[in-house]
Design a protein around this motif. Structure first.
Motif, PDB file in Angstrom:
ATOM      1  N   UNK A   1      41.200  33.471  39.728  1.00  0.00           N
ATOM      2  CA  UNK A   1      40.990  34.823  40.257  1.00  0.00           C
ATOM      3  C   UNK A   1      42.321  35.564  40.357  1.00  0.00           C
ATOM      4  N   UNK A   2      42.418  36.707  39.729  1.00  0.00           N
ATOM      5  CA  UNK A   2      43.703  37.426  39.747  1.00  0.00           C
ATOM      6  C   UNK A   2      44.145  37.809  41.166  1.00  0.00           C
ATOM      7  N   UNK A   3      45.434  37.688  41.398  1.00  0.00           N
ATOM      8  CA  UNK A   3      46.025  38.130  42.677  1.00  0.00           C
ATOM      9  C   UNK A   3      47.115  39.128  42.324  1.00  0.00           C
ATOM     10  N   UNK A   4      47.242  40.158  43.145  1.00  0.00           N
ATOM     11  CA  UNK A   4      48.272  41.169  42.881  1.00  0.00           C
ATOM     12  C   UNK A   4      49.249  41.218  44.048  1.00  0.00           C
ATOM     13  N   UNK A 167      42.123  48.599  47.281  1.00  0.00           N
ATOM     14  CA  UNK A 167      42.400  48.938  45.884  1.00  0.00           C
ATOM     15  C   UNK A 167      43.602  48.148  45.378  1.00  0.00           C
ATOM     16  N   UNK A 169      44.403  45.212  46.420  1.00  0.00           N
ATOM     17  CA  UNK A 169      43.940  43.824  46.282  1.00  0.00           C
ATOM     18  C   UNK A 169      43.354  43.561  44.891  1.00  0.00           C
ATOM     19  N   UNK A 170      42.724  44.573  44.300  1.00  0.00           N
ATOM     20  CA  UNK A 170      42.100  44.354  42.990  1.00  0.00           C
ATOM     21  C   UNK A 170      42.964  44.903  41.852  1.00  0.00           C
ATOM     22  N   UNK A 171      44.162  45.335  42.180  1.00  0.00           N
ATOM     23  CA  UNK A 171      45.077  45.771  41.126  1.00  0.00           C
ATOM     24  C   UNK A 171      44.769  47.146  40.563  1.00  0.00           C
ATOM     25  N   UNK A 172      44.118  48.009  41.362  1.00  0.00           N
ATOM     26  CA  UNK A 172      43.805  49.365  40.907  1.00  0.00           C
ATOM     27  C   UNK A 172      44.934  50.313  41.282  1.00  0.00           C
ATOM     28  N   UNK A 194      51.032  47.123  38.602  1.00  0.00           N
ATOM     29  CA  UNK A 194      51.467  45.794  39.031  1.00  0.00           C
ATOM     30  C   UNK A 194      50.761  44.714  38.213  1.00  0.00           C
ATOM     31  N   UNK A 195      51.482  43.674  37.884  1.00  0.00           N
ATOM     32  CA  UNK A 195      50.859  42.593  37.115  1.00  0.00           C
ATOM     33  C   UNK A 195      50.473  41.468  38.060  1.00  0.00           C
ATOM     34  N   UNK A 196      49.598  40.621  37.559  1.00  0.00           N
ATOM     35  CA  UNK A 196      49.069  39.549  38.404  1.00  0.00           C
ATOM     36  C   UNK A 196      50.181  38.587  38.794  1.00  0.00           C
TER      37      UNK A 196
ATOM     38  N   UNK B 361      40.376  51.833  34.635  1.00  0.00           N
ATOM     39  CA  UNK B 361      40.595  53.185  35.153  1.00  0.00           C
ATOM     40  C   UNK B 361      41.341  54.076  34.168  1.00  0.00           C
ATOM     41  N   UNK B 420      40.126  44.354  37.018  1.00  0.00           N
ATOM     42  CA  UNK B 420      40.937  44.718  35.842  1.00  0.00           C
ATOM     43  C   UNK B 420      40.560  43.948  34.585  1.00  0.00           C
TER      44      UNK B 420
END
Ligand SMILES: Cc1cc2nc3c(=O)[nH]c(=O)nc-3n(C[C@H](O)[C@H](O)[C@H](O)COP(=O)(O)OP(=O)(O)OC[C@H]3O[C@@H](n4cnc5c(N)ncnc54)[C@H](O)[C@@H]3O)c2cc1C
Ligand code: SF4
Lengths: 199, 558
Positions: A1-4, A167, A169-172, A194-196, B361, B420
Motif C-alpha cells: 500500500x503506497x505511503x506518502x 488528501x 495521505x493518498x498522495x493527491x 510527492x513520491x511514495x 487528477x 494514484x
C-alpha cells in the motif's frame, strides 16, 4: 500500500502554486474543530454519531483525528441538501433520528448495551450487521438500513477526503495547479508531486 | 432503555417543531407579513417593473439556453435570460477543490425512485450563469446518423423527426466557435466535411493504459474530442481564450476559461449584442392570456417577486426543471407526455488498480475514446455505446466507490491509499424510453413551497443487456492492461426526454421546430426534447438543437 511523506500539502499551501481561492478553502478545513459544540444534535446523540464516525474512519495514526461530524451537524441545522435523496428514505433529519436510534437498538439487541458503551470490536460488529442489512431494531421497519448506511458512509467519506491531510495521505496534490501539468503520462511526475516512501 | 428515549425525543432538537428549514421559515415570515398587508384598494403593486415587454425571455442559460440567446440577440431582438443560479468570476471564485465548488450544482433536493435510482446534484445538473456546462467534462462527440433512427433500425424507441443532416451544419459551426480539440480525421465519422479546429489534448495515465490494452485486443481508440482548448484561441465576442493547462478539474469549474462553458462562449457573445442576463432569478410562474398564449413570467430575485412580460418564451431549464415548471403551471400538458419518456444514459464504470503511477487528477478527464462499440456485431440489445478513459478527483471517486463497494473502516483508508494507482473506463450508452421511467411532482415541498420533483428510473432489459456487454468488455481491457482488484460501478447520468419532440401532439410535447404543440409562443430547448437518448454525450447536440430552434423561430418571424 503506497505511503506518502507527511507535511507536503501544508508546504504546498504556502507556495504560489496554489490559487488564493483554493488556499482559502483548504486552510479553512485545517483549522481544528476541537471543542465543537453541536447545535443540531443533542450531546448524547452527537456522541453516538462521533463514535460511529470513528469506526467508519478509524484514525489511530493521528494525534488529532480529522473531525467528521461537525459538518453533518451544521448541514442538518442549515437544512441543506446535496441535490437528491432516495425516495425510499425520509427527509435527512428524520433519517438521522431513526438511523442513530436504530444503531442503539441494534447494539442493545446484540450486546445489551448502547453503542457508545461497547468496545471497538463490538461496535464494528454492530456496524457490520448494519452494512449487511441484518441489524435488529424496530426503527429499521421505517428506514431502509442499507440505504441509511450507504448515505452515512458516503457523507463521511466526502468530508474525510475533502480534508487536506486526508488528501496528503493518498498522495493527491491536484490543488497545486497554478502552473498546470506538463508531465501527465504513466509514471511521469513533476517535482511538486510527492513520491511514495518505502516503509 | 432510557438512552433511546432521550434519542427519540431530542435528536431533532427543534427550534420550532413544524418548520425547521430556515429558508422556508424566512419565506413564511415574509408571506405572513404580506397577509397582514392593507386591503384591496391600497394594496401596493407586489410585482415591481412589469413595464416593458421584451421580444423573448429565455429561462436557463445552459447548453440549451445560451446558444439561442446569442442567436436571437444577434438578430436584433430584445432578449432577457433568467437564470436561477448565481454569476461568478471563475478566475477569482473557483477553487481547485471539489467541495468548494459545490455551489455549481443544482442542490435543491430531488427524490430518486425506481430500481435504479439516479443520483442528482453533482452527478447530474448544474446551476449558475452557464448552467451545467460550468461543470461538464467538455466531452463533445457528435451523434451518429443512426442514433436518430433507433425505431427504424431496431423497432424500439422512437425516431427523431429529422435526420442528422439537420444537425451537421450546426455541429460544424459549434466545433469551430467553441474551439473543440480533437483528432483529424475522426476514425468513426468519415463523412465529416471539416476537421477539428485544434489538435487533441495530451493523454493522461488512464488514457495511455486504455490505449495500450485496446491495441492488444484489436479495439480501435483515438484521443477524444473535448471542448477545451489545446492552444490559445480567438473567439468572436470574447477575444483570446487561454489554453488548457491539464489541471484535470473540468467536472467542476475551469478557472482559466479554457473549457468551453457557456459563460465564456455564447453568453458573452449574447451580451455583446445587447442580451440581458439576470442571475439569481428563479422563475416560478408562466402567465397566459385567454387564448393560451404566454404573456410573461414571474420570478423570485433577492427576496422580491418580479414579473417580466414577453412575446415569446424559451424554456431551457433542463430536463427536470422544464417539465416541473410545465406541470406547476399546467402548461403544454395536452399530449400527456410531459414528464414521460425519462431516459438516463447508462454510464457504467470499471475501475482497477495498477502498478504504474497514474495520478488521476492530471489531464483532461475524458482523454481516450473508442466508438467501436457503437453497433457491436454480437450485441443482444438495441443501440450502442462508446468507451472512454476516466480521470477523477479524490472526493468524487471515494464517494462513488463507497456507495458501490461499501468499504469502511481500515479497509476503506487502505484502499484509498492506492488512489494514484487507479484508472477507470466508462461507457455512455443509449437508453430506451419506458412507461416505468417518468418524472412527477411529489407531495413533499421545497423551501419555496413548491412540490419537489420525483424521478422514477429502472434500468430495463435493454439497458441491462448493454451493461453486461460493456462490463465484460471493460474488464477484459483492464485485465489486458494489468489491473488487479477490478470492480464495476453501475451508474446512470444525464436526464433526457421529459418533454420530447415529435411529429404529433399525441405523443410529443414540442414539434420538430421546438415549439409546444398546444402553446403558440412557447419553445422548449434543452435535454428534455430529445426523442431518444443517443449513444454519445448530449451537450454538443443540445447546443446544435438550440441554434436550430433559434433559426427556425427567426425564420417564422419573417
Ligand atoms: C459532472 C458532469 C459532467 C458532464 N460531462 C458532460 C460531457 O462531458 N459532455 C456532455 O455532452 N455532457 C456532459 N454533461 C451533461 C451536460 O452538462 C448537460 O447535458 C447539459 O448541460 C444540459 O443542458 P440543458 O440546457 O438541458 O440544462 P442545463 O445546462 O442544466 O441548464 C439549465 C439551466 O436552467 C436553470 N434553471 C432551472 N430552473 C430554473 C428556473 N425555474 N428559473 C430560472 N432558471 C432555471 C438552471 O439553473 C441551469 O442553469 C455532464 C454533466 C455533469 C453533471
Ligand atoms: S483540464 Fe483544462 S479545461 Fe479542464 S478545467 Fe482544467 S484547465 Fe480547464
Amino acid at each position: 500500500m503506497p505511503q506518502y511523506p507527511a507535511g507536503t500539502v501544508r508546504a504546498l499551501l504556502s507556495t504560489d502554486l496554489v490559487t488564493p481561492a483554493t488556499r482559502a478553502a483548504l486552510e479553512a478545513r485545517l483549522v481544528s474543530a476541537a471543542g465543537y459544540e453541536p447545535q443540531f444534535f443533542d450531546p448524547a446523540t452527537y456522541a453516538l454519531l462521533e463514535a460511529v464516525a470513528a469506526r467508519i474512519f478509524p484514525q489511530p495514526d493521528r494525534e488529532t483525528p480529522i473531525a467528521l461530524t461537525p459538518a453533518i451537524d451544521q448541514r442538518l441545522l442549515a437544512g441543506t441538501a446535496d441535490g437528491w435523496r432516495y425516495d425510499a428514505m425520509p427527509p435527512d433529519r428524520e433519517a438521522f433520528r431513526l438511523g442513530l436510534g436504530g444503531i442503539n437498538q441494534a447494539a442493545q439487541a446484540q450486546f445489551q448495551q448502547v453503542f457508545t458503551a461497547l468496545d471497538e470490536a463490538r461496535q464494528d460488529a454492530v456496524l457490520e450487521q448494519l452494512a449487511a442489512g441484518n441489524a435488529a431494531g424496530e426503527n429499521w421497519q421505517q428506514l431502509p438500513q442499507s440505504r441509511f448506511f450507504e448515505d452515512l458512509l458516503a457523507e463521511l467519506t466526502e468530508i474525510y477526503y475533502a480534508h487536506p491531510l486526508a488528501q496528503e495521505e493518498i498522495g493527491y496534490v491536484g490543488m497545486a495547479d497554478v502552473p498546470g501539468w506538463q508531465r501527465l503520462g504513466l509514471n511521469e511526475t513533476e517535482d511538486r508531486e510527492p513520491t511514495e516512501v518505502k516503509l | 432503555m432510557p438512552e433511546e428515549e432521550v434519542l427519540e425525543e431530542s435528536v431533532l432538537n427543534p427550534v420550532k417543531p413544524e418548520i425547521q428549514d430556515p429558508l422556508l421559515q424566512a419565506l413564511l415570515a415574509e408571506s405572513a407579513a404580506l397577509d397582514a398587508a392593507p386591503t384591496e384598494q391600497e394594496l401596493p403593486d407586489l410585482l415591481p417593473n412589469p413595464v416593458e415587454e421584451v421580444d423573448c425571455v429565455v429561462i436557463g442559460t445552459g447548453a440549451g439556453g445560451a446558444p439561442l440567446l446569442a442567436r436571437l440577440a444577434m438578430a436584433g431582438l430584445k432578449v432577457v435570460a433568467l437564470e436561477a443560479g448565481p454569476r461568478r468570476n471563475p478566475a477569482r471564485d473557483y477553487a481547485t477543490d471539489e467541495k468548494a465548488q459545490s455551489f455549481l450544482f443544482w442542490n435543491d433536493e430531488r427524490l430518486s425512485a425506481g430500481q435504479s435510482p439516479v443520483a442528482f446534484g453533482k452527478n447530474n445538473s448544474g446551476t449558475g450563469v452557464g448552467g451545467s456546462t460550468l461543470h461538464y467534462t467538455a466531452y463533445t462527440p457528435r451523434a451518429h446518423a443512426n442514433d436518430l433512427t433507433l425505431h427504424r433500425d431496431f423497432g424500439q424507441g422512437v425516431d427523431w423527426p429529422f435526420g442528422i443532416e439537420e444537425l451537421e451544419p450546426y455541429y460544424e459551426e459549434l466545433e469551430h466557435f467553441l474551439g473543440v480539440s480533437g483528432p483529424t480525421p475522426y476514425p468513426w465519422n468519415p463523412s465529416r466535411r471539416k476537421g477539428y479546429p485544434l489538435a487533441p489534448l495530451p493523454l493522461n495515465g488512464a488514457a495511455q493504459l486504455m490505449q495500450r490494452a485496446c491495441a492488444q485486443l484489436g479495439i480501435q481508440t483515438s484521443p477524444a474530442a473535448n471542448a477545451a482548448l489545446s492552444a490559445r484561441y480567438y473567439q468572436e465576442g470574447i477575444g483570446w481564450r487561454e489554453a488548457c493547462t491539464n489541471r484535470g478539474f473540468c467536472q467542476a469549474g475551469c478557472n482559466r476559461g479554457a473549457k468551453a462553458s457557456m459563460d465564456v462562449t455564447f453568453l458573452p457573445l449574447a451580451e455583446s449584442y445587447g442580451a440581458e442576463i439576470r442571475a439569481d432569478a428563479f422563475v416560478t410562474e408562466i402567465e397566459r392570456d385567454e387564448q393560451g398564449r404566454v404573456t410573461g413570467v414571474v420570478y423570485e430575485q433577492y427576496g422580491q417577486t418580479v414579473r417580466q412580460r414577453c412575446r415569446h418564451l424559451f424554456l431551457c431549464a433542463g430536463a427536470v426543471e422544464t417539465p416541473r415548471l410545465l406541470m406547476l403551471n399546467e402548461l403544454a400538458l395536452s399530449s400527456g407526455h410531459v414528464g414521460k419518456n425519462f431516459m438516463a444514459h447508462p454510464g457504467m464504470q470499471v475501475w482497477g488498480t495498477f502498478p504504474e503511477d497514474i495520478r488521476p487528477y492530471k489531464g483532461i478527464p475524458g482523454g481516450l475514446i473508442s466508438e467501436d462499440t457503437h453497433r457491436p456485431k454480437n450485441a443482444d440489445f438495441a443501440g450502442g455505446y462508446l468507451l472512454q478513459s476516466i480521470g477523477v478527483m479524490p472526493v468524487t471517486f471515494a464517494t462513488q466507490m463507497v456507495r458501490q463497494r461499501k468499504l469502511w473502516g481500515q479497509a476503506l483508508r487502505d484502499y484509498m491509499r492506492s488512489y494514484n494507482h487507479m484508472a477507470g473506463i466508462n461507457i455512455l450508452g443509449d437508453c430506451l424510453p419506458h412507461a416505468a421511467n417518468f418524472l412527477e411532482l411529489a407531495e413533499e415541498k421545497d423551501a419555496r413551497g413548491l412540490p419537489k420533483p420525483r424521478l422514477h428510473f429502472t434500468a430495463q432489459e435493454n439497458e441491462q443487456r448493454m451493461n453486461r456487454h460493456a462490463e465484460k468488455l471493460m474488464r477484459q481491457i483492464w485485465e489486458a492492461a494489468g489491473a488487479r482488484d477490478i470492480w464495476a460501478f453501475e451508474r446512470y447520468a444525464h436526464v433526457i426526454g421529459t418533454a420530447r419532440m415529435g411529429l404529433s401532439g399525441d405523443d410529443a410535447v414540442v414539434n420538430p421546430e421546438g415549439r409546444a404543440f398546444d402553446v403558440p409562443n412557447l419553445y422548449i430547448c434543452d435535454n428534455s426534447v430529445f426523442p431518444s437518448a443517443l449513444s454519445v454525450n448530449p451537450a454538443l447536440t443540445i447546443m446544435a438543437l438550440s441554434l436550430r430552434t433559434a433559426d427556425k423561430f427567426l425564420a417564422s418571424l419573417r
